[in-house]
Design a protein around this motif. Structure first.
Motif, PDB file in Angstrom:
ATOM      1  N   GLY A 120       0.811  -1.213   0.000  1.00 32.87           N
ATOM      2  CA  GLY A 120       0.000   0.000   0.000  1.00 32.87           C
ATOM      3  C   GLY A 120       0.844   1.263   0.000  1.00 32.87           C
ATOM      4  N   ALA A 121       0.178   2.380  -0.198  1.00 36.74           N
ATOM      5  CA  ALA A 121       0.872   3.666  -0.153  1.00 36.74           C
ATOM      6  C   ALA A 121       1.486   3.879   1.224  1.00 36.74           C
ATOM      7  N   THR A 122       0.878   3.296   2.244  1.00 34.95           N
ATOM      8  CA  THR A 122       1.387   3.455   3.607  1.00 34.95           C
ATOM      9  C   THR A 122       2.832   2.956   3.725  1.00 34.95           C
ATOM     10  N   GLN A 147       4.988   3.094   1.438  1.00 36.72           N
ATOM     11  CA  GLN A 147       5.837   4.100   0.788  1.00 36.72           C
ATOM     12  C   GLN A 147       6.164   5.269   1.719  1.00 36.72           C
ATOM     13  N   PHE A 148       5.280   5.510   2.697  1.00 36.39           N
ATOM     14  CA  PHE A 148       5.583   6.582   3.655  1.00 36.39           C
ATOM     15  C   PHE A 148       6.949   6.327   4.317  1.00 36.39           C
ATOM     16  N   ALA A 149       7.275   5.046   4.512  1.00 35.70           N
ATOM     17  CA  ALA A 149       8.573   4.675   5.090  1.00 35.70           C
ATOM     18  C   ALA A 149       9.628   4.469   4.013  1.00 35.70           C
ATOM     19  N   SER A 199      -5.192  14.399   6.019  1.00 43.26           N
ATOM     20  CA  SER A 199      -4.689  13.387   6.954  1.00 43.26           C
ATOM     21  C   SER A 199      -3.688  12.421   6.355  1.00 43.26           C
ATOM     22  N   TRP A 200      -3.713  12.231   5.020  1.00 43.93           N
ATOM     23  CA  TRP A 200      -2.720  11.292   4.466  1.00 43.93           C
ATOM     24  C   TRP A 200      -1.322  11.898   4.498  1.00 43.93           C
ATOM     25  N   GLY A 201      -1.251  13.173   4.171  1.00 43.32           N
ATOM     26  CA  GLY A 201       0.040  13.856   4.275  1.00 43.32           C
ATOM     27  C   GLY A 201       0.554  13.834   5.705  1.00 43.32           C
ATOM     28  N   ILE A 204       4.302  16.132  -1.257  1.00 40.49           N
ATOM     29  CA  ILE A 204       2.898  16.576  -1.231  1.00 40.49           C
ATOM     30  C   ILE A 204       1.984  15.365  -1.402  1.00 40.49           C
ATOM     31  N   CYS A 205       0.743  15.540  -1.019  1.00 43.04           N
ATOM     32  CA  CYS A 205      -0.283  14.552  -1.351  1.00 43.04           C
ATOM     33  C   CYS A 205      -1.163  15.220  -2.406  1.00 43.04           C
ATOM     34  N   ALA A 206      -1.099  14.708  -3.633  1.00 43.58           N
ATOM     35  CA  ALA A 206      -1.739  15.388  -4.767  1.00 43.58           C
ATOM     36  C   ALA A 206      -3.248  15.477  -4.612  1.00 43.58           C
ATOM     37  N   ASN A 207      -3.810  14.508  -3.932  1.00 47.73           N
ATOM     38  CA  ASN A 207      -5.255  14.533  -3.683  1.00 47.73           C
ATOM     39  C   ASN A 207      -5.523  13.894  -2.325  1.00 47.73           C
ATOM     40  N   GLU A 208      -6.059  14.681  -1.423  1.00 47.94           N
ATOM     41  CA  GLU A 208      -6.363  14.159  -0.086  1.00 47.94           C
ATOM     42  C   GLU A 208      -7.746  13.512  -0.109  1.00 47.94           C
ATOM     43  N   ALA A 265       5.277  12.915  -4.802  1.00 42.65           N
ATOM     44  CA  ALA A 265       3.826  13.053  -4.636  1.00 42.65           C
ATOM     45  C   ALA A 265       3.137  11.718  -4.391  1.00 42.65           C
ATOM     46  N   ASP A 266       2.278  11.722  -3.392  1.00 45.78           N
ATOM     47  CA  ASP A 266       1.339  10.629  -3.162  1.00 45.78           C
ATOM     48  C   ASP A 266       0.137  10.892  -4.066  1.00 45.78           C
ATOM     49  N   MET A 267       0.016  10.095  -5.115  1.00 48.03           N
ATOM     50  CA  MET A 267      -1.110  10.270  -6.043  1.00 48.03           C
ATOM     51  C   MET A 267      -2.130   9.140  -5.916  1.00 48.03           C
ATOM     52  N   SER A 268      -2.171   8.525  -4.738  1.00 47.85           N
ATOM     53  CA  SER A 268      -3.049   7.357  -4.569  1.00 47.85           C
ATOM     54  C   SER A 268      -4.457   7.594  -5.091  1.00 47.85           C
ATOM     55  N   SER A 269      -5.033   8.736  -4.746  1.00 48.04           N
ATOM     56  CA  SER A 269      -6.457   8.870  -5.057  1.00 48.04           C
ATOM     57  C   SER A 269      -6.757   9.736  -6.275  1.00 48.04           C
ATOM     58  N   GLN A 275      -5.974   0.913  -5.515  1.00 50.73           N
ATOM     59  CA  GLN A 275      -7.364   0.525  -5.263  1.00 50.73           C
ATOM     60  C   GLN A 275      -8.409   1.628  -5.382  1.00 50.73           C
ATOM     61  N   LYS A 276      -8.041   2.742  -5.981  1.00 46.85           N
ATOM     62  CA  LYS A 276      -9.033   3.795  -6.208  1.00 46.85           C
ATOM     63  C   LYS A 276      -9.362   3.897  -7.691  1.00 46.85           C
ATOM     64  N   ASN A 277      -8.351   4.185  -8.479  1.00 41.44           N
ATOM     65  CA  ASN A 277      -8.607   4.400  -9.903  1.00 41.44           C
ATOM     66  C   ASN A 277      -8.180   3.272 -10.818  1.00 41.44           C
TER      67      ASN A 277
HETATM   68  N1  PMP Z   1      -2.530   8.092   0.617  1.00 41.45           N
HETATM   69  C1  PMP Z   1      -3.762   8.402   0.192  1.00 41.45           C
HETATM   70  C2  PMP Z   1      -3.986   9.717  -0.487  1.00 41.45           C
HETATM   71  C3  PMP Z   1      -4.820   7.511   0.408  1.00 41.45           C
HETATM   72  O1  PMP Z   1      -6.053   7.820   0.002  1.00 41.45           O
HETATM   73  C4  PMP Z   1      -4.568   6.287   1.054  1.00 41.45           C
HETATM   74  C5  PMP Z   1      -5.640   5.250   1.288  1.00 41.45           C
HETATM   75  N2  PMP Z   1      -6.913   5.663   1.371  1.00 41.45           N
HETATM   76  C6  PMP Z   1      -3.279   6.028   1.495  1.00 41.45           C
HETATM   77  C7  PMP Z   1      -2.284   6.934   1.237  1.00 41.45           C
HETATM   78  C8  PMP Z   1      -2.944   4.745   2.192  1.00 41.45           C
HETATM   79  O2  PMP Z   1      -2.987   3.768   1.242  1.00 41.45           O
HETATM   80  P1  PMP Z   1      -2.928   2.211   1.570  1.00 41.45           P
HETATM   81  O3  PMP Z   1      -4.190   1.880   2.283  1.00 41.45           O
HETATM   82  O4  PMP Z   1      -2.846   1.629   0.202  1.00 41.45           O
HETATM   83  O5  PMP Z   1      -1.717   1.977   2.382  1.00 41.45           O
END
Ligand code: PMP
Length: 366
Positions: free
Chosen positions: A76-78, A80-82, A102-104, A148-152, A176-180, A200-202
């Motif tokens: 997950g993106a989480t 990548q935070f580490a 909150s993701w940032g 940055i988080c491109a989309n919160e 950039a965190d572009m997860s969403s 898991q979003k797009n």
């Molecule tokens: N960053 C963003 C912008 C998210 O929306 C999410 C999950 N909703 C995460 C990080 C964490 O992602 P993951 O659950 O895949 O670790």
């Protein structure tokens, strides 16, 4: 598809119907191989063709320059935070974070274990409803990168129109965190050192994390970096160092193919803008019955949070919507209210149905 709902979940989220049907048709016996993608060796020629096509289609979609690697990872993106500070920093290094939701904030907290992150701007006191003007913060000249988080996803706050801050530090690296909002619009990849996104979003099921990284940033991981978090290992092994999330990568590949068939990300963005517009219009033209707290110029095309003036009606709103096959409209537990996530795969018809429902609901409760 009579029995399908309109699913407004933030992720895992709705996937394109034709992609699901294609996966269904290929599930039992992929391409005459006599087995499903779930059963294949990740080193066999069948799966190699799947992962290579997924990468090549993603490169076409985002026009990823050749000096960037594309990695299909797990965690997950989480994770990548580490992984970011572990790969890009020493423990003493300063890193700048702009926190627009909150993701940032979570990214900073994880980075604290591996480097010295500085929050140079936070929207927390304004309940994460803004993106700062790029003159409103001071970057540290010695920062290793700007994050940055491109989309919160929770707060519905998005950097717009390919307008991202330049990293004014010695390295010039923007991450950039572009997860969403991954693949929801064209992105100028060359502006970034690293782009990362959970699928898991797009673009697919959970379990796949995509990292797009400029090659010269690979190979400097801190010595105690777990092998699974070392970009160099995954890059050298074309994301096949260990067993990758094969089925998820296959699904992402089907989505990429579908996005290309739709005409690419410019077309996709056009549709996303249209969908967001009619939903925001419905909110803004409701005379205060519905309200979106996010500053207009930075409202996300992907996640639309809104509240009801009569808060006591929120439960009923969600229940009634569900009766009409519109589900997962409850806002994140940390902010309350409602949230409609309208990713690429949410059809216009779904948003139109939601808007019609909102108008009816308002008329009933005025
Ligand atoms: N960053 C963003 C912008 C998210 O929306 C999410 C999950 N909703 C995460 C990080 C964490 O992602 P993951 O659950 O895949 O670790």
């Amino acid at each position: 598809q009579q029995d399908r709902v309109f699913n407004f979940a933030a992720g895992p989220a709705t996937l394109p119907e034709n992609v699901l049907l294609k996966a269904q048709s290929e599930l039992y016996n992929w391409n005459g191989s006599g087995m499903s993608v779930m059963e294949m060796s990740h080193r066999g020629k069948e799966f190699l063709s799947i992962i290579q096509k997924a990468e090549s289609d993603l490169r076409t979609l985002l026009q990823i320059p050749s000096e960037y690697s594309v990695l299909f990872l797990q965690g997950g993106a989480t994770t990548q935070f580490a992984a970011l500070p572990l790969n890009l920093c020493t423990p003493q290094d300063t890193v700048d974070y702009i926190v627009t939701g909150s993701w940032g904030d979570k990214a900073v907290k994880e980075a604290q274990k591996y480097c010295n992150p500085k929050v140079i701007w936070s929207g927390k006191s304004e309940k994460y409803t803004k993106i700062p003007s790029f003159d409103d913060f001071q970057q540290n000249p010695d920062a290793r990168y700007l994050h940055i988080c491109a989309n919160e996803t929770i707060h519905g706050v998005e950097f717009k129109d390919n307008n991202y801050p330049n990293a004014k530090n010695a390295t010039g690296i923007l991450v950039a965190d572009m997860s969403s909002n991954f693949c929801s619009k064209p992105v100028e990849v060359s502006k970034f050192g690293v782009i990362y996104a959970g699928a898991q979003k797009n673009v697919g099921p959970s379990g796949v994390t995509i990292v797009i990284i400029r090659k010269d940033l690979i190979g400097n991981a801190q010595s105690f970096t777990p092998v699974m978090l070392d970009y160099k290992i995954h890059d050298e092994n074309n994301s096949l160092y260990n067993t990758p999330p094969c089925y998820g990568i296959y699904m992402c590949g089907l989505v990429f193919e579908d996005l290309l068939q739709q005409g690419g990300l410019k077309e996709v963005e056009k549709n996303n803008k249209k969908k967001a517009q009619i939903l925001f219009d419905a909110i803004d033209e409701s005379g205060g019955f519905y309200r979106c707290p996010v500053e207009k110029s930075v409202r996300s095309l992907m996640n639309v949070p809104f509240t009801l003036e009569k808060q006591e009606l929120e439960g009923e709103f969600i229940k009634e919507a569900a009766k009409e096959k519109m589900v997962q409209l409850k806002g994140h537990r940390s902010v309350g209210g409602m949230r409609a996530s309208i990713y690429n795969a949410m059809p216009l018809a779904g948003v139109e149905k939601l808007v019609a429902f909102m108008k009816d609901f308002q008329a009933k409760h005025m």
